[in-house]
Design an enzyme around this catalytic site. Sequence first.
Site, PDB file in Angstrom:
ATOM      1  N   GLU A 134       2.659 -44.542  -0.704  1.00  0.00           N
ATOM      2  CA  GLU A 134       1.647 -45.539  -1.050  1.00  0.00           C
ATOM      3  C   GLU A 134       1.978 -46.211  -2.394  1.00  0.00           C
ATOM      4  O   GLU A 134       2.596 -45.570  -3.253  1.00  0.00           O
ATOM      5  CB  GLU A 134       0.251 -44.888  -1.109  1.00  0.00           C
ATOM      6  CG  GLU A 134       0.078 -43.855  -2.212  1.00  0.00           C
ATOM      7  CD  GLU A 134      -1.282 -43.150  -2.156  1.00  0.00           C
ATOM      8  OE1 GLU A 134      -1.708 -42.722  -1.071  1.00  0.00           O
ATOM      9  OE2 GLU A 134      -1.897 -43.033  -3.232  1.00  0.00           O
ATOM     10  N   HIS A 190      -6.752 -45.241  -1.114  1.00  0.00           N
ATOM     11  CA  HIS A 190      -6.841 -44.122  -2.072  1.00  0.00           C
ATOM     12  C   HIS A 190      -8.030 -44.310  -3.027  1.00  0.00           C
ATOM     13  O   HIS A 190      -7.853 -44.391  -4.250  1.00  0.00           O
ATOM     14  CB  HIS A 190      -5.530 -43.973  -2.864  1.00  0.00           C
ATOM     15  CG  HIS A 190      -5.362 -42.599  -3.460  1.00  0.00           C
ATOM     16  ND1 HIS A 190      -4.139 -42.016  -3.674  1.00  0.00           N
ATOM     17  CD2 HIS A 190      -6.277 -41.683  -3.893  1.00  0.00           C
ATOM     18  CE1 HIS A 190      -4.298 -40.818  -4.220  1.00  0.00           C
ATOM     19  NE2 HIS A 190      -5.600 -40.596  -4.359  1.00  0.00           N
ATOM     20  N   ILE A 191      -9.216 -44.340  -2.424  1.00  0.00           N
ATOM     21  CA  ILE A 191     -10.423 -44.609  -3.222  1.00  0.00           C
ATOM     22  C   ILE A 191     -11.440 -43.474  -3.140  1.00  0.00           C
ATOM     23  O   ILE A 191     -12.612 -43.669  -3.478  1.00  0.00           O
ATOM     24  CB  ILE A 191     -11.098 -45.942  -2.784  1.00  0.00           C
ATOM     25  CG1 ILE A 191     -11.398 -45.937  -1.284  1.00  0.00           C
ATOM     26  CG2 ILE A 191     -10.236 -47.125  -3.181  1.00  0.00           C
ATOM     27  CD1 ILE A 191     -12.297 -47.086  -0.827  1.00  0.00           C
ATOM     28  N   ILE A 221      -7.725 -36.922   2.924  1.00  0.00           N
ATOM     29  CA  ILE A 221      -8.050 -37.392   1.566  1.00  0.00           C
ATOM     30  C   ILE A 221      -7.255 -36.578   0.549  1.00  0.00           C
ATOM     31  O   ILE A 221      -7.585 -36.575  -0.639  1.00  0.00           O
ATOM     32  CB  ILE A 221      -9.562 -37.317   1.257  1.00  0.00           C
ATOM     33  CG1 ILE A 221     -10.086 -35.881   1.428  1.00  0.00           C
ATOM     34  CG2 ILE A 221     -10.353 -38.290   2.087  1.00  0.00           C
ATOM     35  CD1 ILE A 221     -11.446 -35.652   0.763  1.00  0.00           C
ATOM     36  N   ALA A 222      -6.208 -35.881   1.025  1.00  0.00           N
ATOM     37  CA  ALA A 222      -5.447 -35.002   0.127  1.00  0.00           C
ATOM     38  C   ALA A 222      -4.386 -35.816  -0.605  1.00  0.00           C
ATOM     39  O   ALA A 222      -4.644 -36.365  -1.693  1.00  0.00           O
ATOM     40  CB  ALA A 222      -4.830 -33.870   0.931  1.00  0.00           C
ATOM     41  N   ARG A 223      -3.236 -35.935  -0.044  1.00  0.00           N
ATOM     42  CA  ARG A 223      -2.139 -36.710  -0.611  1.00  0.00           C
ATOM     43  C   ARG A 223      -1.267 -37.189   0.529  1.00  0.00           C
ATOM     44  O   ARG A 223      -1.122 -36.485   1.545  1.00  0.00           O
ATOM     45  CB  ARG A 223      -1.264 -35.847  -1.531  1.00  0.00           C
ATOM     46  CG  ARG A 223      -1.784 -35.701  -2.950  1.00  0.00           C
ATOM     47  CD  ARG A 223      -1.661 -37.012  -3.742  1.00  0.00           C
ATOM     48  NE  ARG A 223      -2.090 -36.873  -5.113  1.00  0.00           N
ATOM     49  CZ  ARG A 223      -3.325 -37.075  -5.563  1.00  0.00           C
ATOM     50  NH1 ARG A 223      -4.287 -37.422  -4.722  1.00  0.00           N
ATOM     51  NH2 ARG A 223      -3.602 -36.953  -6.847  1.00  0.00           N
ATOM     52  N   GLY A 234     -10.447 -25.639  -1.695  1.00  0.00           N
ATOM     53  CA  GLY A 234     -10.759 -25.632  -3.117  1.00  0.00           C
ATOM     54  C   GLY A 234     -12.148 -26.217  -3.318  1.00  0.00           C
ATOM     55  O   GLY A 234     -12.990 -26.203  -2.409  1.00  0.00           O
ATOM     56  N   ARG A 235     -12.366 -26.766  -4.511  1.00  0.00           N
ATOM     57  CA  ARG A 235     -13.701 -27.280  -4.843  1.00  0.00           C
ATOM     58  C   ARG A 235     -14.137 -28.389  -3.896  1.00  0.00           C
ATOM     59  O   ARG A 235     -15.274 -28.415  -3.421  1.00  0.00           O
ATOM     60  CB  ARG A 235     -13.699 -27.816  -6.278  1.00  0.00           C
ATOM     61  CG  ARG A 235     -13.576 -26.726  -7.317  1.00  0.00           C
ATOM     62  CD  ARG A 235     -13.244 -27.319  -8.673  1.00  0.00           C
ATOM     63  NE  ARG A 235     -11.844 -27.645  -8.729  1.00  0.00           N
ATOM     64  CZ  ARG A 235     -10.988 -27.248  -9.671  1.00  0.00           C
ATOM     65  NH1 ARG A 235     -11.425 -26.543 -10.672  1.00  0.00           N
ATOM     66  NH2 ARG A 235      -9.717 -27.573  -9.639  1.00  0.00           N
ATOM     67  N   ILE A 236     -13.213 -29.324  -3.593  1.00  0.00           N
ATOM     68  CA  ILE A 236     -13.598 -30.464  -2.747  1.00  0.00           C
ATOM     69  C   ILE A 236     -13.809 -29.995  -1.306  1.00  0.00           C
ATOM     70  O   ILE A 236     -14.768 -30.405  -0.641  1.00  0.00           O
ATOM     71  CB  ILE A 236     -12.540 -31.585  -2.845  1.00  0.00           C
ATOM     72  CG1 ILE A 236     -12.469 -32.118  -4.283  1.00  0.00           C
ATOM     73  CG2 ILE A 236     -12.873 -32.731  -1.870  1.00  0.00           C
ATOM     74  CD1 ILE A 236     -11.306 -33.060  -4.565  1.00  0.00           C
ATOM     75  N   ARG A 269      -4.493 -20.708   1.807  1.00  0.00           N
ATOM     76  CA  ARG A 269      -3.630 -19.565   1.485  1.00  0.00           C
ATOM     77  C   ARG A 269      -4.468 -18.345   1.141  1.00  0.00           C
ATOM     78  O   ARG A 269      -4.256 -17.260   1.638  1.00  0.00           O
ATOM     79  CB  ARG A 269      -2.752 -19.919   0.291  1.00  0.00           C
ATOM     80  CG  ARG A 269      -1.324 -20.219   0.662  1.00  0.00           C
ATOM     81  CD  ARG A 269      -0.521 -20.416  -0.560  1.00  0.00           C
ATOM     82  NE  ARG A 269      -1.365 -20.967  -1.635  1.00  0.00           N
ATOM     83  CZ  ARG A 269      -0.919 -21.589  -2.694  1.00  0.00           C
ATOM     84  NH1 ARG A 269       0.354 -21.739  -2.837  1.00  0.00           N
ATOM     85  NH2 ARG A 269      -1.722 -22.060  -3.623  1.00  0.00           N
ATOM     86  N   SER A 270      -5.475 -18.555   0.259  1.00  0.00           N
ATOM     87  CA  SER A 270      -6.318 -17.413  -0.073  1.00  0.00           C
ATOM     88  C   SER A 270      -7.706 -17.626   0.516  1.00  0.00           C
ATOM     89  O   SER A 270      -8.237 -18.746   0.488  1.00  0.00           O
ATOM     90  CB  SER A 270      -6.400 -17.224  -1.586  1.00  0.00           C
ATOM     91  OG  SER A 270      -6.666 -18.467  -2.195  1.00  0.00           O
TER      92      SER A 270
HETATM   93  C1  DGY Z   1      -7.141 -37.445  -7.723  1.00  0.00           C
HETATM   94  O1  DGY Z   1      -7.795 -37.462  -8.767  1.00  0.00           O
HETATM   95  O2  DGY Z   1      -6.179 -36.717  -7.567  1.00  0.00           O
HETATM   96  C2  DGY Z   1      -7.600 -38.317  -6.626  1.00  0.00           C
HETATM   97  O3  DGY Z   1      -6.646 -38.433  -5.629  1.00  0.00           O
HETATM   98  C3  DGY Z   1      -7.985 -39.657  -7.154  1.00  0.00           C
HETATM   99  O4  DGY Z   1      -6.885 -40.318  -7.666  1.00  0.00           O
END
Ligand code: DGY
Length: 336
Positions: free
Chosen positions: A272, A290-291, A241-243, A159-161, A182-183
């Site tokens: 978390e 998560h920063i 850095i996803a989830r 995606g964008r990130i 996926r796409s």
């Molecule tokens: C979000 O915005 O989803 C990032 O994980 C920051 O919390």
Amino acid sequence: MSLSDKPRLLVAIPMFAEVLAALAEHFEVDAAGEHPIEDPAELARRAQGCSALLVAGMPRIDAALLDACPTVRAVCSMAVGYNNIDVPACTARGVLVSNAPDVLTETTADFGFALMMATARRIAESEHFLRAGQWTQWRYDLFAGSDVHGATLGILGMGRIGQAIARRGHLGFGMPVIYHNRSRLPAEAEAPIGARWVSKEDLLREADHLVLVVPYSASSHHAIGASELAQMKPTATLTNIARGGVVDDAALAQALRDKRIAAAGLDVFEGEPAVHPDLLTVPNVVLTPHIASASLPTRRAMADLAQRNLLAVFGIGADAGRPPTALNPEVLKPAA
Ligand code: DGY
């Protein structure tokens, strides 16, 4: 019972004082203060009689809360990820949900790249060694890690990130970029960031540095577990850095301990702010709380966007009636 004519707003997360002051012009605000309101019972109690909730990647907003607080018309989040919000449950009850995309893309990509570099070059591990007074001599292999420039950058989720990270790797560090999503991106989006779509198996096999930016959902739960880690190069690094939940943290801790992969950088964790205890005892992992989006200007932009959405739902300001980043704008459509 509200004492004023203003709609009641629960700000369930710590918030910039200036944003609270601006919101107080239009809402009767109950603010969480220093600590987010995460306990479901307290959240339901404080949300009673509220017309709107301002949240982030927490707390959980589910059908039970919505049913307990039927006056809620809007849930506006200052996070881009919204897996804490049951959007279909909100939609079914006519509750508008908004998130905060775009404003955090570059800041989050900066952090993802920094975490990947810290992981590859063993920055945290070597700093702990130095602080512990263990640096007594030069060695050719002292905290020798792996190169970032020229190495193959793998991205899961584009995606964008993901695209912003690819751009950094391709233009700044001469990295071949492979991705799985996926796409597939259109060719004109792939070309400027040097990105090549591959299967997930090839991504795992070929990446020197694998960065995860895929949103969390039932289908991405444990997208990286023991069998995926076993397919990666023993010299590879993994950055999440996803989830939390996209990675099986227990399997990752075991793979790090066994040197199945070289190292990991984690900004997000299953459950978390609790962190799997095994991750705390392996040296080859960089852990951050998560920063990734946490630069002050970006956090402010995220809060401002949440505020714009909120005001728009209540017919205030330039976006009145058209919250700019609504996830379910159909709930605002007048009945035919
Ligand atoms: C979000 O915005 O989803 C990032 O994980 C920051 O919390």
